[in-house]
Write a protein that holds these residues in place. Sequence first.
Motif, PDB file in Angstrom:
ATOM      1  N   VAL A  37      -6.851   5.987  10.126  1.00 51.45           N
ATOM      2  CA  VAL A  37      -8.126   5.376   9.752  1.00 51.45           C
ATOM      3  C   VAL A  37      -8.326   5.410   8.240  1.00 51.45           C
ATOM      4  N   THR A  38      -8.186   6.583   7.634  1.00 50.97           N
ATOM      5  CA  THR A  38      -8.418   6.725   6.204  1.00 50.97           C
ATOM      6  C   THR A  38      -7.234   6.176   5.407  1.00 50.97           C
ATOM      7  N   PRO A  39      -7.432   5.886   4.122  1.00 50.16           N
ATOM      8  CA  PRO A  39      -6.302   5.441   3.302  1.00 50.16           C
ATOM      9  C   PRO A  39      -5.123   6.413   3.327  1.00 50.16           C
ATOM     10  N   ARG A  83       9.446  -3.643   8.798  1.00 54.73           N
ATOM     11  CA  ARG A  83       9.699  -4.281   7.509  1.00 54.73           C
ATOM     12  C   ARG A  83       8.438  -4.868   6.877  1.00 54.73           C
ATOM     13  N   ALA A  84       7.327  -4.792   7.551  1.00 55.55           N
ATOM     14  CA  ALA A  84       6.037  -5.221   7.009  1.00 55.55           C
ATOM     15  C   ALA A  84       4.954  -4.469   7.764  1.00 55.55           C
ATOM     16  N   ILE A  85       3.780  -4.390   7.163  1.00 55.11           N
ATOM     17  CA  ILE A  85       2.698  -3.611   7.752  1.00 55.11           C
ATOM     18  C   ILE A  85       1.426  -4.438   7.802  1.00 55.11           C
ATOM     19  N   HIS A  86       0.775  -4.377   8.952  1.00 54.44           N
ATOM     20  CA  HIS A  86      -0.531  -5.012   9.157  1.00 54.44           C
ATOM     21  C   HIS A  86      -1.521  -3.914   9.509  1.00 54.44           C
ATOM     22  N   PHE A  87      -2.698  -3.976   8.884  1.00 56.22           N
ATOM     23  CA  PHE A  87      -3.701  -2.959   9.188  1.00 56.22           C
ATOM     24  C   PHE A  87      -5.102  -3.533   9.051  1.00 56.22           C
ATOM     25  N   HIS A  88      -6.064  -2.828   9.639  1.00 56.68           N
ATOM     26  CA  HIS A  88      -7.476  -3.151   9.497  1.00 56.68           C
ATOM     27  C   HIS A  88      -8.091  -2.109   8.578  1.00 56.68           C
ATOM     28  N   LEU A 131      -8.918   0.513  -1.703  1.00 56.41           N
ATOM     29  CA  LEU A 131      -8.492   1.897  -1.510  1.00 56.41           C
ATOM     30  C   LEU A 131      -7.308   1.977  -0.560  1.00 56.41           C
ATOM     31  N   ALA A 132      -7.379   1.229   0.540  1.00 56.33           N
ATOM     32  CA  ALA A 132      -6.283   1.254   1.510  1.00 56.33           C
ATOM     33  C   ALA A 132      -5.012   0.654   0.911  1.00 56.33           C
ATOM     34  N   LEU A 133      -5.139  -0.491   0.258  1.00 53.53           N
ATOM     35  CA  LEU A 133      -3.963  -1.122  -0.335  1.00 53.53           C
ATOM     36  C   LEU A 133      -3.330  -0.240  -1.402  1.00 53.53           C
ATOM     37  N   GLY A 134      -4.157   0.408  -2.202  1.00 61.61           N
ATOM     38  CA  GLY A 134      -3.623   1.284  -3.241  1.00 61.61           C
ATOM     39  C   GLY A 134      -2.824   2.433  -2.665  1.00 61.61           C
ATOM     40  N   ALA A 135      -3.356   3.038  -1.618  1.00 62.42           N
ATOM     41  CA  ALA A 135      -2.653   4.151  -0.990  1.00 62.42           C
ATOM     42  C   ALA A 135      -1.345   3.702  -0.362  1.00 62.42           C
TER      43      ALA A 135
END
Length: 243
Positions: A20-22, A38-43, A60-64
Motif C-alpha cells: 500500500v505505502t510507497p 518486466r513492467a509494473i502496474h500499481f494503484h 511519492l509512489a513513483l519516486g520510491a
Amino acid sequence: MLHAALNGARHRAEHPSLPVTPAELAAAAVEVIGAGARAIHFHARGPDGGESLAADDVALALGALRHAVPGTPLGVSTGARSTPDASRRLGAVEAWAILPDFASVNFDEAGAVALAQLLRSRGVGVEAGLANRHAAERLVDSGLGAQCLRVLLEPDDPEAAGALQTVAQLEAVLDRAGVRSPRLMHGTDQTAWRLLAEAAARGYDTRVGLEDTLTLPDGRPTSGNAALVAEARRRLREAAARR
C-alpha cells in the motif's frame, strides 16, 4: 512481456502482503522483478490507504519505485473508483508533476477518451482497458486505437467461458477496425490463470499479481506478488517451449 499488478483496489485485509505505502510498493517491485516481471502496474494510495490520483501520492509512489527498480517501466491506474467525476479525474491527472511511463484508462468509464488524449499529450503511454464490447467500440470510435501503447483485454466475466467469449468479441471489434496495437490479456480471480494460459498460447503480453488473484493455480493462497509472478513466468516458459 509479463507485468506485475501489485495491489489494485484490494484492501490490506484481503492479503497481509498487499503493498500500500510507497515503501511497500518499492519492496514488492524489487521482489517481482527478481521473479521475472518486466513492467509494473500499481494503484497509488493516499495516506488513508485508499486509492488516489492526487499528484503528491502518485509522485511519492513513483519516486520510491524508480529508486528501487531503476529502468523498469512503471504504470499507474486512472480508474474512476478513486475519483468518480470525470472532470475532477482529468484535473487530477493534469496536475501530475511526476509522470509514469504508462497509465491504464478504462474505456467503459466516462471521460476515457479525453483522459487518454491528455496522457498522450504529456508523453505518457496509454493502456486502453477493455472490459466489454462497449469499451472496445468507444476506443475504435475515438481513433486512438493505433496510438495506444497497448490494449488490455480484461473481461469482467466471473467465469472463464464467459471471459473468453468476451475476449472474442473484443478481438472482433479491434480486428474489423484494423487496430494492431500490442495486446495484453489478463483475468481476475477465478479467470486469472486460465486467461494467462490463453495469453501465452496466443503470444500476447499478460500480467499477474495480487490485484488479479490471491491464489496459485491449484487454489492455494499465495504468499504474495513474487510467488504469483514466479509461477506465471514458469508457465510462460513452458508455453513458449511448446510453440
